[in-house]
Every structure is written in C-alpha cells, then in structure tokens.
Design a protein around this motif. Structure first.
Motif, short mmCIF file in Angstrom:
data_model
loop_
_atom_site.label_atom_id
_atom_site.label_comp_id
_atom_site.label_asym_id
_atom_site.label_seq_id
_atom_site.Cartn_x
_atom_site.Cartn_y
_atom_site.Cartn_z
N UNK A 30 0.84 -1.19 0.00
CA UNK A 30 0.00 0.00 0.00
C UNK A 30 0.88 1.24 0.00
N UNK A 31 0.38 2.30 -0.65
CA UNK A 31 1.16 3.54 -0.77
C UNK A 31 0.25 4.75 -0.57
N UNK A 32 0.61 5.58 0.40
CA UNK A 32 -0.07 6.86 0.55
C UNK A 32 0.30 7.79 -0.60
N UNK A 33 -0.65 8.55 -1.07
CA UNK A 33 -0.39 9.67 -1.98
C UNK A 33 -0.79 10.91 -1.22
N UNK A 34 0.19 11.66 -0.78
CA UNK A 34 -0.08 12.77 0.13
C UNK A 34 1.02 13.82 0.01
N UNK A 35 0.74 14.98 0.56
CA UNK A 35 1.74 16.05 0.61
C UNK A 35 2.54 15.97 1.90
N UNK A 36 1.89 15.54 2.98
CA UNK A 36 2.56 15.48 4.27
C UNK A 36 2.50 16.78 5.04
N UNK A 37 1.81 17.78 4.47
CA UNK A 37 1.67 19.08 5.11
C UNK A 37 0.20 19.51 5.02
N UNK A 38 -0.57 19.28 6.06
CA UNK A 38 -1.99 19.61 6.01
C UNK A 38 -2.24 21.11 5.97
N UNK A 39 -3.32 21.46 5.31
CA UNK A 39 -3.75 22.86 5.19
C UNK A 39 -5.14 22.99 5.80
N UNK A 40 -5.36 24.05 6.57
CA UNK A 40 -6.67 24.25 7.17
C UNK A 40 -7.70 24.63 6.09
N UNK A 41 -8.91 24.11 6.24
CA UNK A 41 -9.98 24.41 5.29
C UNK A 41 -10.20 25.93 5.20
N UNK A 42 -10.09 26.59 6.33
CA UNK A 42 -10.23 28.05 6.34
C UNK A 42 -9.22 28.72 5.42
#
Length: 322
Positions: free
Chosen positions: A242-254
């Motif tokens: 299995x492999x995540x596809x992600x940035x690793x840096x979350x952004x707030x919806x706001x």
C-alpha cells in the motif's frame, strides 16, 4: 521492442479517470510507449460498458479487454453519496473490487491490479496520531460508510496478494482540480465565488466546518502515480503493498477558503450552514509519502495556490456558460 501496455481503466469517465486518460495520452504522444487505453464506465465515451458490482459483467470485462494492468477507479466516490446510499456504496466499492480482482486472477493473472483506495480508510487513526502524518502501517479505522467500503476493499486486495494477485494499493488523500463536482469542498467554494462574481448570488459564502486540516493534492499529481504504476515493470518490492499519496503538510480548510477569496479579489461574508456540517469530524488528516517516493519516485509537484486558481478559473467558465 517496447512492451505492449493494455491498460483498462474502470470509472474512466469520472473526475479522476478523465485526468488519467489525459495523462496517459500525453505519455503516448511523447513516444516510446506501445500503449492502448481501454475505458470502462457508464458514459457514452467509454469503450466498454460494465457494472462491476455484477460478477458476470466484471468477468466479461476482463475477458474482453485482457489487460496488462487494471486501474480500478470505479466507485461511489463522494462520502456524502455513500452515506445516502450505503447499499450501493458497498456493492460498488467493495463487491465491485472483489469481482474485478477475482476475474483478474482467473482471466488475466499477469495483470497488475492498481486500486484507488482512500485516506478515509484511516479514519479514527488520524485522531489517535494527534495530527501526525500516518504511514501505511497505521491501522485502518474508518469512521464513515465511504471509508469503510474502501478499507474493506483495501484489506481484501492485501489478502489476495498472498494468493497471487499482482496488486498495488494507493491511498490518496484529498485531491482536487478542474472538473470536480461541487460535492467536494474546494469546488463548492469556487462555484459560489464564481456565482458571486457573475452577480448570481449575494456576496455570502455558505460553508461547513472550516477548522479541520487536510492534506490537499492536485488530481494531476495523483494520476501521475497511477500512470507510473501501470506502466512500470513492478517487482516484489512493490506488488502487494500500500502507498499513501499525500503532501505530508496539512492545510486548514479556512486557509483554502481564504486563498480562493484572495484569488477572486472579492469582499465576502462567510456563513455556517448546518446542512454542510458532518456528524464526526477528524481535526487533522495527513499522511507520509516516503513509500511512494521510494517505489516510484513520486512526489507532488503542483502548488496548492495554482490548483485553486485552476479550479476557480474553470468554475468561472462553467458559470459564464449558463
């Protein structure tokens, strides 16, 4: 001679499938690839028609196409749609995946089965991790119908890998881009902004919970990973994993909302709509992407601001075309 690639895409007419077709066509035109793309879906533009939740149709689809790789995108993809029709979500997302996987093992045993799962499968593990990015060994603890169907299909494919299925399981995090429906948060904001610009609504944005943090990607980055996997000669170091596809840096919806408003240059009011609030909210969802980089050299390339600008531009065109 280059190896022939016969790629079967299920759900080919959807948001992600449309972008994947563009990505593959670009690679074909660049030369050096013997590539045939077979599209399966419900739309008129699909080469093949099939309801994957029907075992006979799934078998016939694989028998007809004889693919070298299957990129399985077909799904009830919007969590809100899965909540409203759980029976159909389980039929398509889980049983459809099972039908295709067993058909592939029987009729196309050398084909690579590439599964578009979801980070929603991690669910409560995001809470357990207190906002830290999860890796692929993190427990799957889905909190909603959509996440549960994807988690079940993910686990099924992991089990079938021990029985010989050549599978690669991707777990993409939130991804957006031009062409996505307003059932998702970014286009929902962009549509309203475009309507305000066009004078079709008052300068008030109707929103849900803005406090959450999510790991946002551009859909064009996501389909690069699917294409890379489908065209690679994958070995034991990749198959079954299995492999995540992600940035690793979350952004707030706001912040997503603020960026879109900034791009528009509007002055707007923001109003919470109770109908847009979900029962159970994960404060922060983020994932590590080291495994995908190691296996495929994949990492996100498109800046979030550019993605949002493209989404807003496309919604302006949609609104003007009315």
């Amino acid at each position: 001679m280059p190896r022939e690639h016969r790629l079967l895409i299920t759900g080919a007419n959807g948001f992600v499938g449309t972008w994947l077709q563009r990505e593959l066509e670009t690679r074909r035109l660049q030369g050096g690839i013997d590539l045939t793309v077979l599209t399966a879906g419900h739309g008129a533009t699909s080469v093949l028609m099939a309801d994957v939740s029907d075992k006979h149709q799934a078998m016939e689809l694989i028998d007809t196409s004889r693919p070298s790789a299957i990129i399985h995108l077909a799904a009830i993809a919007a969590p809100s749609d899965a909540r409203k029709a759980p029976d159909r979500a389980w039929d398509v997302n889980f049983r459809g995946t099972m039908n295709l996987a067993y058909a592939a093992m029987e009729l196309a045993p050398d084909a690579c089965f590439i599964f578009a799962g979801s980070s929603e499968a991690y669910g409560a593990s995001f809470i357990d991790k207190a906002g830290a990015p999860v890796d692929e060994d993190t427990a799957l603890k889905p909190m909603g119908v959509y996440g549960a169907t994807k988690a079940a299909a993910d686990m099924l494919l992991g089990q079938l890998a021990y029985e010989g299925l050549k599978t690669i399981r991707f777990r993409p995090f939130n991804h957006t881009g031009p062409g996505q429906t307003d059932a998702y948060v970014v286009p929902a904001f962009a549509k309203q902004i475009a309507e305000i610009e066009a004078g079709l609504r008052s300068p008030t944005l109707s929103v849900g919970n803005l406090s959450g943090f999510r790991d946002f990607l551009d859909v064009r980055d996501v389909v690069r990973a699917y294409a890379d996997a489908a065209l690679a000669d994958s070995g034991a170091d990749v198959l079954g994993k299995a492999f995540n596809l992600s940035l690793g840096q979350p952004t707030q919806i706001r912040q997503i909302l603020d960026l879109l408003v900034e791009l528009s240059g509007l002055q707007v009011n923001v109003e919470i709509d109770p109908l847009r609030l979900r029962g159970s909210e994960v404060p922060t969802a983020s994932g590590q992407n080291h495994a995908a980089f190691t296996a495929f050299g994949w990492k996100p390339k498109i800046e979030l601001r550019n993605t949002l600008n493209d989404v807003l531009t496309e919604w302006r065109q949609r609104v003007q075309s009315r």
